[in-house]
Design a protein around this motif. Structure first.
Motif, PDB file in Angstrom:
ATOM      1  N   GLY A  29       5.508   7.566  -0.370  1.00  0.00           N
ATOM      2  CA  GLY A  29       6.210   6.532  -0.455  1.00  0.00           C
ATOM      3  C   GLY A  29       5.533   5.264  -0.470  1.00  0.00           C
ATOM      4  O   GLY A  29       4.337   5.233  -0.150  1.00  0.00           O
ATOM      5  N   GLU A  30       6.338   3.972  -0.487  1.00  0.00           N
ATOM      6  CA  GLU A  30       5.771   2.752  -0.460  1.00  0.00           C
ATOM      7  C   GLU A  30       6.647   2.030   0.440  1.00  0.00           C
ATOM      8  O   GLU A  30       7.702   1.547   0.353  1.00  0.00           O
ATOM      9  CB  GLU A  30       6.119   2.010  -1.801  1.00  0.00           C
ATOM     10  N   PRO A  31       5.984   1.956   1.672  1.00  0.00           N
ATOM     11  CA  PRO A  31       6.652   1.236   2.757  1.00  0.00           C
ATOM     12  C   PRO A  31       7.093  -0.247   2.338  1.00  0.00           C
ATOM     13  O   PRO A  31       6.295  -0.810   1.944  1.00  0.00           O
ATOM     14  CB  PRO A  31       5.938   1.544   3.990  1.00  0.00           C
ATOM     15  N   SER A  32       8.204  -0.831   3.072  1.00  0.00           N
ATOM     16  CA  SER A  32       8.386  -2.042   2.741  1.00  0.00           C
ATOM     17  C   SER A  32       8.952  -2.582   4.349  1.00  0.00           C
ATOM     18  O   SER A  32       9.005  -1.842   5.365  1.00  0.00           O
ATOM     19  CB  SER A  32       9.503  -2.492   2.273  1.00  0.00           C
ATOM     20  N   GLY A  33       9.035  -3.894   4.537  1.00  0.00           N
ATOM     21  CA  GLY A  33       9.549  -4.603   5.749  1.00  0.00           C
ATOM     22  C   GLY A  33       8.254  -4.198   6.935  1.00  0.00           C
ATOM     23  O   GLY A  33       6.945  -4.174   6.642  1.00  0.00           O
TER      24      GLY A  33
ATOM     25  N   MET B 162       0.677  -1.183  -0.071  1.00  0.00           N
ATOM     26  CA  MET B 162       0.054   0.193   0.074  1.00  0.00           C
ATOM     27  C   MET B 162       0.910   1.156  -0.086  1.00  0.00           C
ATOM     28  O   MET B 162       1.791   1.471   0.670  1.00  0.00           O
ATOM     29  CB  MET B 162      -0.770   0.018   1.103  1.00  0.00           C
ATOM     30  N   LYS B 163       0.752   2.153  -0.965  1.00  0.00           N
ATOM     31  CA  LYS B 163       1.321   3.374  -0.891  1.00  0.00           C
ATOM     32  C   LYS B 163       0.743   4.287   0.383  1.00  0.00           C
ATOM     33  O   LYS B 163      -0.270   4.313   0.769  1.00  0.00           O
ATOM     34  CB  LYS B 163       1.136   3.953  -2.145  1.00  0.00           C
ATOM     35  N   VAL B 164       1.511   5.217   0.496  1.00  0.00           N
ATOM     36  CA  VAL B 164       1.549   6.292   1.480  1.00  0.00           C
ATOM     37  C   VAL B 164       1.449   7.605   0.855  1.00  0.00           C
ATOM     38  O   VAL B 164       2.424   7.883   0.331  1.00  0.00           O
ATOM     39  CB  VAL B 164       2.238   5.955   2.880  1.00  0.00           C
ATOM     40  N   ASP B 165       0.638   8.446   1.069  1.00  0.00           N
ATOM     41  CA  ASP B 165       0.579   9.703   0.521  1.00  0.00           C
ATOM     42  C   ASP B 165      -0.008  10.693   1.361  1.00  0.00           C
ATOM     43  O   ASP B 165      -1.174  10.700   1.648  1.00  0.00           O
ATOM     44  CB  ASP B 165       0.114   9.779  -0.774  1.00  0.00           C
ATOM     45  N   VAL B 166       0.650  11.575   2.168  1.00  0.00           N
ATOM     46  CA  VAL B 166       0.056  12.428   3.318  1.00  0.00           C
ATOM     47  C   VAL B 166       0.492  13.720   3.087  1.00  0.00           C
ATOM     48  O   VAL B 166       1.677  14.160   2.744  1.00  0.00           O
ATOM     49  CB  VAL B 166       0.722  11.858   4.701  1.00  0.00           C
ATOM     50  N   LEU B 167      -0.769  14.701   2.850  1.00  0.00           N
ATOM     51  CA  LEU B 167      -0.614  16.068   2.564  1.00  0.00           C
ATOM     52  C   LEU B 167      -1.061  16.943   3.545  1.00  0.00           C
ATOM     53  O   LEU B 167      -2.263  16.589   3.953  1.00  0.00           O
ATOM     54  CB  LEU B 167      -1.245  16.253   1.158  1.00  0.00           C
ATOM     55  N   THR B 168      -0.465  17.717   4.180  1.00  0.00           N
ATOM     56  CA  THR B 168      -1.047  18.760   5.328  1.00  0.00           C
ATOM     57  C   THR B 168      -0.544  20.141   4.759  1.00  0.00           C
ATOM     58  O   THR B 168       0.532  20.446   3.979  1.00  0.00           O
ATOM     59  CB  THR B 168      -0.269  18.213   6.623  1.00  0.00           C
ATOM     60  N   GLU B 169      -1.456  21.234   5.418  1.00  0.00           N
ATOM     61  CA  GLU B 169      -0.951  22.449   4.736  1.00  0.00           C
ATOM     62  C   GLU B 169      -1.348  23.400   6.139  1.00  0.00           C
ATOM     63  O   GLU B 169      -1.874  22.862   7.235  1.00  0.00           O
ATOM     64  CB  GLU B 169      -1.914  23.040   3.607  1.00  0.00           C
ATOM     65  N   ILE B 170      -0.646  24.680   6.162  1.00  0.00           N
ATOM     66  CA  ILE B 170      -0.925  25.402   7.055  1.00  0.00           C
ATOM     67  C   ILE B 170      -0.645  26.679   6.541  1.00  0.00           C
ATOM     68  O   ILE B 170      -0.048  27.082   5.720  1.00  0.00           O
ATOM     69  CB  ILE B 170       0.031  25.221   8.571  1.00  0.00           C
ATOM     70  N   VAL B 171      -1.162  27.659   7.263  1.00  0.00           N
ATOM     71  CA  VAL B 171      -1.196  29.135   6.978  1.00  0.00           C
ATOM     72  C   VAL B 171      -0.348  29.716   8.199  1.00  0.00           C
ATOM     73  O   VAL B 171      -0.865  29.724   9.171  1.00  0.00           O
ATOM     74  CB  VAL B 171      -2.453  29.991   6.558  1.00  0.00           C
ATOM     75  N   ILE B 172       0.731  30.613   7.835  1.00  0.00           N
ATOM     76  CA  ILE B 172       1.907  30.997   8.726  1.00  0.00           C
ATOM     77  C   ILE B 172       1.723  32.592   8.695  1.00  0.00           C
ATOM     78  O   ILE B 172       2.011  33.094   7.250  1.00  0.00           O
ATOM     79  CB  ILE B 172       3.280  30.551   8.613  1.00  0.00           C
ATOM     80  N   ALA B 173       1.649  33.179   9.674  1.00  0.00           N
ATOM     81  CA  ALA B 173       1.431  34.753   9.470  1.00  0.00           C
ATOM     82  C   ALA B 173       3.080  35.425   9.444  1.00  0.00           C
ATOM     83  O   ALA B 173       3.591  35.848  10.420  1.00  0.00           O
ATOM     84  CB  ALA B 173       0.927  35.493  10.862  1.00  0.00           C
ATOM     85  N   ALA B 174       3.681  35.101   8.319  1.00  0.00           N
ATOM     86  CA  ALA B 174       5.063  35.618   8.072  1.00  0.00           C
ATOM     87  C   ALA B 174       5.220  35.514   6.640  1.00  0.00           C
ATOM     88  O   ALA B 174       4.602  34.858   5.882  1.00  0.00           O
ATOM     89  CB  ALA B 174       6.040  34.551   8.722  1.00  0.00           C
ATOM     90  N   PRO B 175       6.103  36.328   5.859  1.00  0.00           N
ATOM     91  CA  PRO B 175       6.352  36.663   4.610  1.00  0.00           C
ATOM     92  C   PRO B 175       6.649  35.076   3.774  1.00  0.00           C
ATOM     93  O   PRO B 175       7.505  34.563   4.599  1.00  0.00           O
ATOM     94  CB  PRO B 175       6.915  37.572   4.419  1.00  0.00           C
ATOM     95  N   CYS B 176       6.190  35.171   2.821  1.00  0.00           N
ATOM     96  CA  CYS B 176       6.722  33.920   2.054  1.00  0.00           C
ATOM     97  C   CYS B 176       8.034  33.558   1.766  1.00  0.00           C
ATOM     98  O   CYS B 176       8.682  32.388   2.343  1.00  0.00           O
ATOM     99  CB  CYS B 176       5.954  33.748   0.752  1.00  0.00           C
TER     100      CYS B 176
END
Length: 153
Positions: free
Chosen positions: A113-117, A1-15
């Motif tokens: 990614g794709e975990p093994s073991g 099984m592939k793993v694909d985790v996406l998270t996001e946040i807004v930070i009060a500071a310039p890019c």
């Protein structure tokens, strides 16, 4: 099984500030709860082809792996990959100005990614644990960068 985790946040500071800080792997132990250390294998600063050895603790295990930067657009995007260990993985960051004044940053953190073991047995558990860890790490980065320039040098 592939793993694909996406998270996001807004930070009060310039890019530019958020991207410059987060794109420097030397800072990873300051905002990643599970990263114990980072050692440059090629000369800093970060650029395509740069390699860094990471030591981490995750789900009770000590992990050592070397990331290589495979894509880097300063201020916009960074992609690192490792083929080592039980979890060959790609980590990517993106940054974009957020809000009307442009003084906030929307940052994404994606691990796939794709975990093994041992890691392949509990891919669902691994995915949930990664999502929790990424949310904590981004919250930690946000707190650090919103305290001001001296806090996130």
């Amino acid at each position: 099984m592939k793993v694909d985790v996406l998270t996001e946040i807004v930070i009060a500071a310039p890019c530019e500030r958020v991207a410059a800080y987060a794109a420097d792997p030397s800072h990873a132990p300051e905002w990643y709860e599970n990263i114990v250390s980072v050692e440059w294998r090629t000369p800093a600063p970060a650029t395509v082809g740069s390699r860094m050895a990471f030591t981490a603790r995750f789900l009770g295990r000590r992990l050592s792996y070397t990331y290589e930067i495979t894509a880097y657009e300063p201020g916009r995007r960074l992609v690192m990959r490792t083929g080592e260990g039980p979890f060959p993985m790609e980590t990517s960051y993106t940054w974009e100005p957020h809000g009307e004044a442009g003084n906030h940053t929307r940052m994404t953190l994606r691990n796939r990614g794709e975990p093994s073991g041992f890691a392949s047995v509990g891919a669902r558990v691994l995915t949930a644990a990664m999502r929790r860890a990424q949310r904590k790490d981004l919250a930690r980065l946000k707190a650090l960068l919103e305290r001001g320039p001296a806090a996130a040098g």
